[in-house]
Design an enzyme around this catalytic site. Structure first.
Site, PDB file in Angstrom:
ATOM      1  N   TYR A 142       0.864  -1.192   0.000  1.00  0.00           N
ATOM      2  CA  TYR A 142       0.000   0.000   0.000  1.00  0.00           C
ATOM      3  C   TYR A 142       0.890   1.228   0.000  1.00  0.00           C
ATOM      4  CZ  TYR A 142      -3.337   3.522   1.736  1.00  0.00           C
ATOM      5  OH  TYR A 142      -4.113   4.643   1.893  1.00  0.00           O
ATOM      6  N   ASP A 237       9.270   2.843  -0.370  1.00  0.00           N
ATOM      7  CA  ASP A 237       8.222   3.466   0.436  1.00  0.00           C
ATOM      8  C   ASP A 237       8.433   3.003   1.873  1.00  0.00           C
ATOM      9  OD1 ASP A 237       6.045   4.330   1.773  1.00  0.00           O
ATOM     10  OD2 ASP A 237       4.548   3.543   0.378  1.00  0.00           O
ATOM     11  N   LYS A 265       4.561   8.627   9.026  1.00  0.00           N
ATOM     12  CA  LYS A 265       4.272   7.992  10.312  1.00  0.00           C
ATOM     13  C   LYS A 265       5.268   8.416  11.411  1.00  0.00           C
ATOM     14  CE  LYS A 265       1.176   4.557   8.500  1.00  0.00           C
ATOM     15  NZ  LYS A 265       1.192   4.176   7.091  1.00  0.00           N
TER      16      LYS A 265
HETATM   17  C1  LIG Z   1       0.479   4.639   5.829  1.00  0.00           C
HETATM   18  C2  LIG Z   1       1.198   4.421   4.549  1.00  0.00           C
HETATM   19  C3  LIG Z   1       1.091   5.303   3.466  1.00  0.00           C
HETATM   20  C4  LIG Z   1       0.114   6.436   3.446  1.00  0.00           C
HETATM   21  O1  LIG Z   1       0.359   7.367   4.446  1.00  0.00           O
HETATM   22  P1  LIG Z   1      -0.820   8.361   4.903  1.00  0.00           P
HETATM   23  O2  LIG Z   1      -0.151   9.286   5.850  1.00  0.00           O
HETATM   24  O3  LIG Z   1      -1.872   7.487   5.517  1.00  0.00           O
HETATM   25  O4  LIG Z   1      -1.316   9.034   3.676  1.00  0.00           O
HETATM   26  C5  LIG Z   1       1.899   5.090   2.371  1.00  0.00           C
HETATM   27  N1  LIG Z   1       2.760   4.053   2.318  1.00  0.00           N
HETATM   28  C6  LIG Z   1       2.876   3.181   3.330  1.00  0.00           C
HETATM   29  C7  LIG Z   1       3.862   2.069   3.233  1.00  0.00           C
HETATM   30  C8  LIG Z   1       2.089   3.320   4.464  1.00  0.00           C
HETATM   31  O5  LIG Z   1       2.178   2.418   5.452  1.00  0.00           O
END
Ligand SMILES: *Cc1c(COP(=O)(O)O)cnc(C)c1O
Length: 427
Positions: A142, A237, A265
């Site tokens: 994701y 990511d 995060k």
């Molecule tokens: C949480 C997450 C996102 C999206 O971040 P948001 O702050 O919720 O938009 C993108 N990539 C990864 C791997 C994530 O865990």
């Protein structure tokens, strides 16, 4: 009716589904979402004042435990100086310098407000810098909810993807090739066919959005080599795994240097800060230097940066990550032992402060293996644990998070309650 029920009914009148992010609605596990009123350390309290051991930690940011006094103080002091200026501040430089120092592959970085923005911008940058359109992502990873990333695999092995969300035109996803995670042969085949058209590969080097699934070293090595051979950009990511699995992120564990990294995060310490950065030779394509447009009214917000910067300072304490990893491993080892004792297909894995619980006979290494886990058993287990005051991710397909405030007593309490829950589950 409990206060949680009352709040949930009321929330559904003014907000679609009663929540501002879908997983919070408990649709996967059923039941009433808990409305949280306060949190401290490893715990939070719901609207009925029931106390829980929190294993989601705001989905990763609460690595220091909730409401860490130094972070709260930094936020309060920053807030008193003004909330937002729309002009640069010194705090943003300090934050950028700290990120570049801790993640050496990042020579320059831009701050944004969410992980979605970070990956979306990194993608645009990769396309702008390579002047190519096609991208590769992996099933089960994701990367936030930008249109061209809400994609599942097409009908054939190497066909381009289909939208996973209504409202995303097929035209927006037709450049996204979706491949299997940890499948090197498929990746080789895709580059053989489309290599000179691929702008970038985007990957979670430790996947945390199909539960926890670790990349094999050869998977990431193959990706690095193919991107080099074909002039494609490798984007890690690390929005979830960055500063979560190790101080230098997953890239420091696997010892692989991506061209661009997305962060989020943990770097906001609970406030909205995310970032993307990497090689200066790629970052120079961003406006105002280059032709790739990217902007944000609240990007680098001073209050959010104060929380992020203080968090980044505190996680550099000696032994922080070895301690966090040991606590998380204590939990995962305990889960494994209890699963074996009960003879159940129940196992766990961990890396740094992240863990996965699987109703499988062994730890899954692919999306397909993860999809084979026993969802209904997880849902029962989730509610047995919730009733006993342990808040796990409300879905079998999410990872769990431990903070530095989860001490031995808290972990051992969790394991004792797990033993009871699995005894109950067997009945
Ligand atoms: C949480 C997450 C996102 C999206 O971040 P948001 O702050 O919720 O938009 C993108 N990539 C990864 C791997 C994530 O865990």
């Amino acid at each position: 009716m409990s206060n949680n029920d009352t709040l949930f009914q009321r929330a559904q009148l003014s907000t679609p589904g009663g929540v501002n992010s879908p997983v919070r609605a408990f649709r996967s596990v059923g039941g009433t979402p808990r409305f949280i009123q306060r949190a401290e350390g490893a715990h939070f309290w719901d609207a009925d004042d029931k106390k829980y051991i929190d294993y989601i930690g705001s989905w990763g940011p609460a690595i220091l435990g909730h409401a860490h006094p130094e972070v709260i103080q930094a936020v309060q002091e920053a807030a008193a100086r003004g909330l937002s200026f729309g002009a640069p501040t010194e705090g943003e430089i300090l934050m950028a310098e700290e990120i570049c120092k801790l993640v050496p592959s990042i020579e320059q970085v831009r701050l944004v407000s969410s992980g979605t923005e970070a990956t979306m911008s990194a993608l645009r940058l990769a396309r702008g810098a390579t002047k190519r359109d096609k991208i590769i992502k992996f099933e089960g990873c994701y990367h936030g909810h930008a249109d061209s990333l809400l994609v599942k695999a097409g009908s054939g092995l190497l066909t381009f993807g289909n939208p996973t969300s209504a409202g995303v035109p097929e035209d927006f996803t037709k450049h996204t090739l979706v491949l299997d995670y940890n499948n090197c042969e498929q990746l080789e085949a895709a580059f053989k066919e489309f290599g000179d058209q691929i702008a970038c590969v985007i990957v979670e080097p430790v996947a945390g959005n199909m539960n926890l699934i670790k990349a094999t070293p050869s998977f990431l090595e193959t990706m690095r080599r193919l991107c080099d051979d074909f002039g494609s950009i490798l984007i890690f990511d690390e929005v979830m795994c960055g500063f979560r699995v190790a101080l230098g992120g997953a890239q420091s564990i696997y010892n692989i240097t991506p061209d661009l990294t997305a962060l989020g995060k943990v770097i906001g310490g609970g406030l909205p800060v995310a970032a993307f950065g990497g090689k200066a030779s790629i970052m120079k394509h961003l406006a105002p230097l280059g032709g790739v447009y990217q902007a944000g009214t609240l990007s680098g917000n001073p209050v959010a940066v104060a929380a992020g910067l203080t968090t980044l300072k505190l996680i550099q304490a000696p032994d922080f990550y070895s301690h966090l990893s040991a606590q998380t491993k204590r939990l995962a080892d305990g889960f494994n032992a209890i699963g074996q004792k009960h003879g159940l297909d129940f196992c766990a894995d961990s890396i740094g402060g992240m863990f996965g619980i699987y109703f499988n006979s062994k730890v899954p290494t692919s999306y397909a293996e993860m999809m084979n886990s026993k969802n209904s058993a997880f849902n029962q287990f989730f509610h047995l644990m919730l009733d006993q005051g342990v808040y796990l991710a409300p879905s079998a397909f999410e990872a769990g998070f431990v903070s530095i405030a989860h001490n031995n007593d808290i972990i051992d309490d969790t394991l004792r309650l797990t033993d009871e829950a699995l005894s109950e589950l067997k009945k």
